[in-house]
Design an enzyme around this catalytic site. Structure first.
Site, PDB file in Angstrom:
ATOM      1  N   GLY A  45       0.862  -1.192   0.000  1.00 42.17           N
ATOM      2  CA  GLY A  45       0.000   0.000   0.000  1.00 42.17           C
ATOM      3  C   GLY A  45       0.887   1.227   0.000  1.00 42.17           C
ATOM      4  N   GLN A  50       3.447   9.924   0.687  1.00 42.21           N
ATOM      5  CA  GLN A  50       4.709   9.207   0.938  1.00 42.21           C
ATOM      6  C   GLN A  50       5.734   9.445  -0.181  1.00 42.21           C
ATOM      7  OE1 GLN A  50       2.395   5.358   1.971  1.00 42.21           O
ATOM      8  NE2 GLN A  50       4.324   5.180   3.066  1.00 42.21           N
ATOM      9  N   CYS A  95       5.111   0.057   7.442  1.00 34.98           N
ATOM     10  CA  CYS A  95       4.895   1.172   6.523  1.00 34.98           C
ATOM     11  C   CYS A  95       6.220   1.531   5.847  1.00 34.98           C
ATOM     12  CB  CYS A  95       4.381   2.379   7.311  1.00 34.98           C
ATOM     13  SG  CYS A  95       4.126   3.853   6.312  1.00 34.98           S
ATOM     14  N   LEU A  96       6.186   1.745   4.556  1.00 32.11           N
ATOM     15  CA  LEU A  96       7.418   2.085   3.832  1.00 32.11           C
ATOM     16  C   LEU A  96       8.017   3.400   4.324  1.00 32.11           C
ATOM     17  CD1 LEU A  96       6.414   1.023   0.215  1.00 32.11           C
ATOM     18  CD2 LEU A  96       8.175  -0.016   1.653  1.00 32.11           C
ATOM     19  N   HIS A 137      -5.227   2.264   6.932  1.00 29.32           N
ATOM     20  CA  HIS A 137      -3.827   2.693   7.120  1.00 29.32           C
ATOM     21  C   HIS A 137      -3.466   3.778   6.102  1.00 29.32           C
ATOM     22  CE1 HIS A 137       0.641   1.947   7.782  1.00 29.32           C
ATOM     23  NE2 HIS A 137       0.626   2.589   6.623  1.00 29.32           N
ATOM     24  N   GLU A 138      -3.822   3.530   4.821  1.00 24.78           N
ATOM     25  CA  GLU A 138      -3.458   4.504   3.774  1.00 24.78           C
ATOM     26  C   GLU A 138      -4.287   5.788   3.896  1.00 24.78           C
ATOM     27  OE1 GLU A 138      -0.599   1.884   2.726  1.00 24.78           O
ATOM     28  OE2 GLU A 138      -0.814   4.020   2.411  1.00 24.78           O
ATOM     29  N   HIS A 141      -2.801   8.220   6.195  1.00 25.64           N
ATOM     30  CA  HIS A 141      -1.722   9.025   5.595  1.00 25.64           C
ATOM     31  C   HIS A 141      -2.300  10.298   4.987  1.00 25.64           C
ATOM     32  CE1 HIS A 141       1.987   6.702   5.929  1.00 25.64           C
ATOM     33  NE2 HIS A 141       1.408   5.609   5.467  1.00 25.64           N
TER      34      HIS A 141
END
Ligand code: Y12
Ligand code: CO
Length: 171
Positions: A45, A50, A95-96, A137-138, A141
């Site tokens: 994701g 990001q 998370c990246l 989660h996304e 962001h």
């Protein structure tokens, strides 16, 4: 092309993203670049913030039963709104933008979400389990929130200690 992923504690990660108004070629290019970037970094994701683009755009591509990310299952989500939440579930998230840190987060088990696709078409879907977790989660962001802000106080202290230790090791 593969874009740079900004990582904690880059302050841009706390920016609130803005709605997409125009569904044009530049949006499509952003989506394509986000997809290439997410795959290159073994993500499932990714939100536009990001890659330092404060727009309400996110993509999700979970690993399927055969164990690979089928592009046919890729979700391109623009201007999402959660209409309904049901139940709760806990999952160890990563998370990246917060590399090498994984922690259990409590989220709704099922959600109904309304969003637009890359052409502006409105879609309404009910998501469950890992799809629902990834979407929440996304979407966090897009509101400038990271999963490490949803963990318990003690687990957050553990993260802070861990993060400082790694910073010292790198220095
Ligand atoms: C070393 C390191 O940082 O490892 C990683 C950590 C996270 C990730 C990806 C996390 C990710 O895609 N999160 C999307 C949000 C999400 C979290 C939990 C469940 C659904 C959706 C990838 C990593 O890289 C490798 C090689 O595994
Ligand atoms: Co993330």
């Amino acid at each position: 092309m593969v874009l740079e992923i900004i990582t904690y504690p880059d302050k841009r990660l706390w920016e609130v993203s803005k709605p997409v108004e125009v569904f044009d070629g530049s949006l499509h290019a952003l989506l394509d670049n986000m997809y290439e970037t997410m795959l290159a970094r073994d993500g499932i994701g990714l939100a536009a913030i990001q890659v330092a683009v404060p727009l309400n755009v996110l993509i999700i591509n979970l690993v399927n039963e055969e164990g690979f990310q089928d592009k046919a299952e890729l979700k391109e989500v623009i201007n999402p709104v959660i209409l309904e939440k049901n139940g709760t579930t806990v999952y160890k998230e990563g998370c990246l933008s917060v590399p090498e840190f994984y922690e259990e987060v409590e989220r709704a088990k099922a959600i109904t979400v309304r969003y637009q696709d890359r052409f502006g078409k409105v879609i309404e879907e009910r998501l469950e389990d890992l799809w629902a977790i990834a979407m929440q989660h996304e979407m966090d962001h897009l509101a400038g929130k990271l999963f490490i802000e949803k963990i318990s106080y003690l687990k957050r202290k553990k993260f802070d200690k861990e993060f400082k230790k790694r910073q010292r090791e790198k220095a």
